[in-house]
Scaffold this active site. Sequence first.
Site, PDB file in Angstrom:
ATOM      1  N   CYS A 106     -10.916  -9.086  15.688  1.00  0.00           N
ATOM      2  CA  CYS A 106      -9.811  -9.975  16.034  1.00  0.00           C
ATOM      3  C   CYS A 106     -10.334 -11.394  15.845  1.00  0.00           C
ATOM      4  O   CYS A 106     -11.264 -11.611  15.083  1.00  0.00           O
ATOM      5  CB  CYS A 106      -9.344  -9.733  17.473  1.00  0.00           C
ATOM      6  SG  CYS A 106     -10.568 -10.152  18.724  1.00  0.00           S
ATOM      7  N   GLN A 107      -9.745 -12.368  16.512  1.00  0.00           N
ATOM      8  CA  GLN A 107     -10.180 -13.743  16.261  1.00  0.00           C
ATOM      9  C   GLN A 107     -11.552 -14.029  16.864  1.00  0.00           C
ATOM     10  O   GLN A 107     -12.393 -14.627  16.226  1.00  0.00           O
ATOM     11  CB  GLN A 107      -9.117 -14.723  16.804  1.00  0.00           C
ATOM     12  CG  GLN A 107      -9.369 -16.181  16.448  1.00  0.00           C
ATOM     13  CD  GLN A 107      -9.417 -16.433  14.938  1.00  0.00           C
ATOM     14  OE1 GLN A 107      -8.834 -15.689  14.136  1.00  0.00           O
ATOM     15  NE2 GLN A 107     -10.135 -17.467  14.533  1.00  0.00           N
TER      16      GLN A 107
END
Lengths: 567, 567
Positions: free
Chosen positions: A532-533
């Site tokens: 994810c980020q």
Amino acid sequence: MTKIVIVGGVAGGASAAARARRLSEEAEIIILERGNFVSFANCGLPYHIGGEIQERSKLLLQTPDSFLARFNVDVRVMNEVTHIDKTAKTVTVKRLTDGSEYTENYDFLLLSPGAAPVVPPIPGLDNPLTHTLRNIPDMDKIIQTIQMNKPEHATVVGGGFIGLEMAEAFHRLGIPTTLLEMADQVMTPTDREMAGFAHAEIRHKGIDLRLKTALSAAEFIPNMTVASEDAGQSDQHQHLEGKLNLTLSSGDLLTTDILIMAIGVRPETRLVTEAGLETGPLGGIQVNPSMQTSDPSIYAVGDAIEDADFVTGQPTLVPLAGPANRQGRMAADNMLGRNETYQGTQGTAICKIFDLAIASTGKNEKQLRRDGTVYEKVFVHTASHAGYYPGAEIVSFKLLFDPQSGQIFGAQAAGKDGIDKRIDVIAVAQRAGMTVAQLQHLELTYAPPYGSAKDVINQAAFVATNIMKGDATPIHFDEIDHLSDNQLLLDVRNPGELENVGYIEGAVNIPVDELRQRMHELPKDKEIIIYCQVGLRGNVAYRQLVNHGYKARNLIGGYRTYCFAKA
Amino acid sequence: MTKIVIVGGVAGGASAAARARRLSEEAEIIILERGNFVSFANCGLPYHIGGEIQERSKLLLQTPDSFLARFNVDVRVMNEVTHIDKTAKTVTVKRLTDGSEYTENYDFLLLSPGAAPVVPPIPGLDNPLTHTLRNIPDMDKIIQTIQMNKPEHATVVGGGFIGLEMAEAFHRLGIPTTLLEMADQVMTPTDREMAGFAHAEIRHKGIDLRLKTALSAAEFIPNMTVASEDAGQSDQHQHLEGKLNLTLSSGDLLTTDILIMAIGVRPETRLVTEAGLETGPLGGIQVNPSMQTSDPSIYAVGDAIEDADFVTGQPTLVPLAGPANRQGRMAADNMLGRNETYQGTQGTAICKIFDLAIASTGKNEKQLRRDGTVYEKVFVHTASHAGYYPGAEIVSFKLLFDPQSGQIFGAQAAGKDGIDKRIDVIAVAQRAGMTVAQLQHLELTYAPPYGSAKDVINQAAFVATNIMKGDATPIHFDEIDHLSDNQLLLDVRNPGELENVGYIEGAVNIPVDELRQRMHELPKDKEIIIYCQVGLRGNVAYRQLVNHGYKARNLIGGYRTYCFAKA
């Protein structure tokens, strides 16, 4: 009456003199300093060049007169010690003003000679436009060159503290600047992927940063305009003017108007070698934990000595002001009969790079790998304070630890706010022998303008502890470009993020909040590599998948670490 | 399949739910929340009222929908638990929307009910202009009152976190504000002399701060103007308008337009008392280090429980977000078969007061005195970063310790920069069991924009260690006004400072840099009580005097501590 002679009157020497006087009114204390200044703010030099510190006088913390008045210390500037006779317990001193010499005896000698800038044997460097920066006269010369020549381009060689600070100083003065660094990163105390944050900031500000690029040669092209004495121009003025044609290791040529050589420093050991005092494997003066050299009457502190590394116990060269000051104080204690021992150096350091701070403590990954140490690492990217309160910035934080014992090896951080604080927390925890499991329990200041209920450090500790307990299986940024056919890359961010921020080629996208419904789209025979980020949602997705029988790993630090590793 | 029912969906409850789901996909997890919101930013409420956080939506961190999507947690807002049957392992739940009731069974029950604002039985408080601030509806009501009534004066009762933050919020809105505090100081986690920095800042900003002043009575004077329905005014509008006449314990009267009661909070324990769960001596829910109540199937966390004090091990009430969040996570671990233990609460806290931060960790002096603990204290006032680099602010720092063992009891700090960092350093060191002697060796980040080669913490440790070793004999600010005829007060600052900053009546002035020459002016048969601005030059003078055979003591923290103790 004890007579203490101190060689070198800046950080370590000045601290020792002041402490010695506080302990004893009777001691005779002499500082011999070959320069014209004592106790000046050497860390402030680049900031005066850049104009952030406007008054030069602010850098002069003490003078011989003020030292005499307050501490009854006999400070002799422009007095260079040229020889140590350890049997006779005397030093030979040369007055640089007239070249005359005299002998001074001592009961204890304290060496605080510092370290000198390394200038490699590159052809053509001996010219009036090439500078190093160590002291006030160096600074004055650089300022003079800038004021007289009004350079339209500056080049800095070396991406360490001084190089970075000088690049920023030139930028502040509106001078386009090239920064050359031979390695693949600036700020070597940090690892490559953390230095990426610095690279991005440096380039964002318009500095021409060239990594893996060394200076091969320089040629001074004097300006042929004859100085007009009628117009008040001096001979000296004429000589200073000109350009430098630089040849780089890349083969590129670069024309510049001023050149700063800042590739590093080397301990000043000529005196001690000549005197037969022992030096260590790294070329620094060897001392025991009492700061005593191989001659028990001679102590040494600061940039010239080899410290003991706090983590490994091995010799290390750490030319930083903090250790130098504390060592000076301690040497004074011991010369006057106390029994203080130095507790090793972590090398805690920080550098301001424009709006960014980048800092580290303890060992970095490069060093651990070189030593063959088994380690694990985590990255978190979390707000410097509550995200809903204005002004929060991302703290990008790396923690290195022993995956068996949880011992803290080191930490690094980069960001625009709260970097010093997080590295200080780890510097204390490491020195206290805390484990990453204990970091989970740290109770740090929290109110929305200052922190988060779960601070960056708590979060990093949670991730580390999850890995240690087998609750998380990590994959790291440097493995992502080498996945096999048995692995599937899963991006659990929202489609909008992929579009705005970018994504890793080949990833399947299922947002974490849809994963329970869409899990069946994923193969059970492949290892799912989740990202994810920043790694947080990845962990939520990871837990879902493994709790449903999938094989999975989560990219620690997420897409953000992956990206900046390439910056 | 484990069924976990959580009562209360804010800090502790929400953390527990998320952690429980990460550990188990199978567990059934229900959050029962009697309010309309879960996981909102309760620490942010005053900042939205004051306008620093502009968007209300930023305070709503999670919704029932987002909790369901990400964590598969069944969040039921407006569902109040009215009864616990611990034998049957059920709770009775009332739907606040329609008053209907139902029963929910559980394997594990987690109580995270929080603490409610204390409203003392002062006559006349039940009126539409008097508010407390605990949750989103409270905040909305305060904002509505401000928007509709446009108050020209606000009164806040209580100088704790919420009271201080609300006074600042009103000030930001341009509303003249009175802050009433019954004690002789605001911010009770700190000691009186440290709170002086807050008092000065609060008054400097124009807040009418009245210490040792309680609210005795309130009278609501409704505005008699009849609402004009034609002009769109509602009945409700009419009722809200009016003034409050306040009677203070001082006998003074005060007319105000809005009143915030913020004197403190009390654990919500009605449910647990009724269920026969044990509460502690302070009225909070009693739990063991696993966060388990006296019923092993029922856990409790957050503001409603009694924590173990980290230093004393005694029960304490610490209504702070950090412990609540970590306890929630830990309770989830333990409900799902892990074995995590809570390590005690230091009560690390910070509050922004206009441009000032004031923070503390561990025990304060009031508590140590109450417990009969033998302690010593030091004060230092040192620049937040190198004084020669722009933007340095004074960090005023107090350290409490055991003068025999050097154990750290607690610390407090106030200033405009770097306060959170210094208290975090001590919070870590204290938790790690470091002594003040070890604090001398801390190696913290240093570059001119971030710190000093000898940081505030190192300096405080030097002073503390000097005292422990007998190298310094301290006198404290509260003894200075009671000197005897056998003591002589010596001000070692420069005459200009006495003129500009002030001085203590009766002091003889000999600047430290003249002391060696003028020492003979001082009597050897009296104890010389030395002071300077912050204690540093005082120490230099002290060492000179005692090394010359004088009896002397040095005012720790200097004139600055002495002055702010009276602020």
